[in-house]
Design an enzyme around this catalytic site. Sequence first.
Site, short mmCIF file in Angstrom:
data_model
loop_
_atom_site.label_atom_id
_atom_site.label_comp_id
_atom_site.label_asym_id
_atom_site.label_seq_id
_atom_site.Cartn_x
_atom_site.Cartn_y
_atom_site.Cartn_z
CG ASP A 1 -1.87 -1.42 1.51
OD1 ASP A 1 -2.33 -1.77 -0.14
OD2 ASP A 1 -1.94 -1.59 2.58
CD GLU B 1 -9.92 -2.45 -1.93
OE1 GLU B 1 -10.31 -3.06 -0.67
OE2 GLU B 1 -8.90 -3.14 -2.06
#
Length: 526
Positions: free
Chosen positions: A16, A185
């Site tokens: 991420d 997302e």
Amino acid sequence: MSIYAKNPIMPGFYPDPSICAVGEDYYLINSTFAYFPGLSLMHSKDLVHWEQIGNVMDRNSQLPLMKAGHSQGLFAPTIRYHEGVFYVICTNVSHGGNYIVTATNPEGPWSEPYYLQGADGIDPSLFFDDDGRCYYIGTHPNPDGVKYNGDWYIYIQELDIKNMKLIGEHKNVWNGAMKGVHWPEGPHIYKKDDYYYIMHAEGGTGPEHAVTICRSKDIWGPYENNFCNPILTHRHLGFDYPIKYVGHADLIETPAGEWFMTMLAVRPIEGFTTMGRETFLAKVTWENGWPVVNPGVGILTDTVEINLPEWKPEEDPNSYTSRTKQKTCVPGSNRTYDFTKMEVLGDEFLMLRNPKDDMYSLANAEGLALKFDTVTLKELDSPSFVGIRQQHHKFTVTADVSTGELTAGKYAGLVLLQSNEYHLKAEVSGGKASVILCENNVDAVLGSANVEGAKVTLKLKVDDLNASVSVIDGEKETVLADTIDVRKLSTEVAGGFVGCCIGMYAVAEGAAEGAAVFTGLSYNAN
């Protein structure tokens, strides 16, 4: 003169990624889930050479992780800079939800978290517009009702950055480029040439992961889809392609006018991922008002050409590396730790959840003293554990441990840790060294041997999906277990979002007095 970055730029468990550019400096941050300290922070001046300058969440008061599973805790941070202040926004899915921390110096200290009331969902990001207004963008379940797993929406709301409060109404602006999209997302907002762009990931952080983008001349929309979406994915390359799960991207522009994208991806072996999601880099150009990733190639490359002056932190007297010496090491490098000569642990070391303040000590040149604790690695608690990330498919790690305190009922060892339910241990207790494989929270002893020395070396060698464990007692090396299948220490079997870490631990049955002393740890790629 060009320089070249090698992918992945952050090998091992660095998922991420979010990146921001501040003049000639670049800062990269990653998720850490249930590990402590949280949110590793990297710095570079050329996007090739990186140094870890600390961890954003380095105090228990900032980071409650009690009872968090390995893949809970801190999800998907974003780092941004505005008018002399660094902002990190993140989600603690286990305690408190979405929050912001700030610092005027990225090396810290960072503030206590400001939890955002009314900010539901996950994966928040911040955008500072030209007029000084700040906007929150995040994701939450479809407000009209979730029709299937992953039926979520991206929403925007203005943020009063001085008071850390959402203001006004929020607006659902986008739910992905594809029809029936799953898991939109990690959204980020950018502004270029009078357009606002929302770039995000969709398809879930697995084989169908992709990067898509939309744009509008008004931050509130409506947003138009890029007909070339997805702008980056590997989902069409087949099961055996060596780099998969590509997505969750962020963009920066350099002073030279070049654009680059960071993103996560995995490098599985025979379909099994043991190192977790890693950070990769790609070049971006703009055509007809839309970003094009790695033009002419369209997928990730082994190297990335960069038109920036080369920077070597170990030669820069002003770098964190030069100023702190042992506090940091090069990501992805071999390393040897002599704990008898160390006063502090480096920033790359990780613990689990909220470690006790006196869990370890480095004192009197004895080594790393890990206090015995009754908490085991199999519990959702804070065991006596200190580790580093696995960063290669083939590596050898050794740990030197004194045996004097390791009487019956007291154990210390070396662990290849995927989660509390899946790990491989080599430990010493009561004059015996043993290998234990934990699968689905069930232990199996794979081998053992007697040891006699006052100090022994535990050795773990991993060759892709096979491992061997031995103990070195004096000049004698005894193989305890060979050809150990570590497929079950993969994301595909164990589930979750983390990669394997390698660490030292100490545990005791009943009374947990005293400490296990480790004098050294080495990690080398084979």
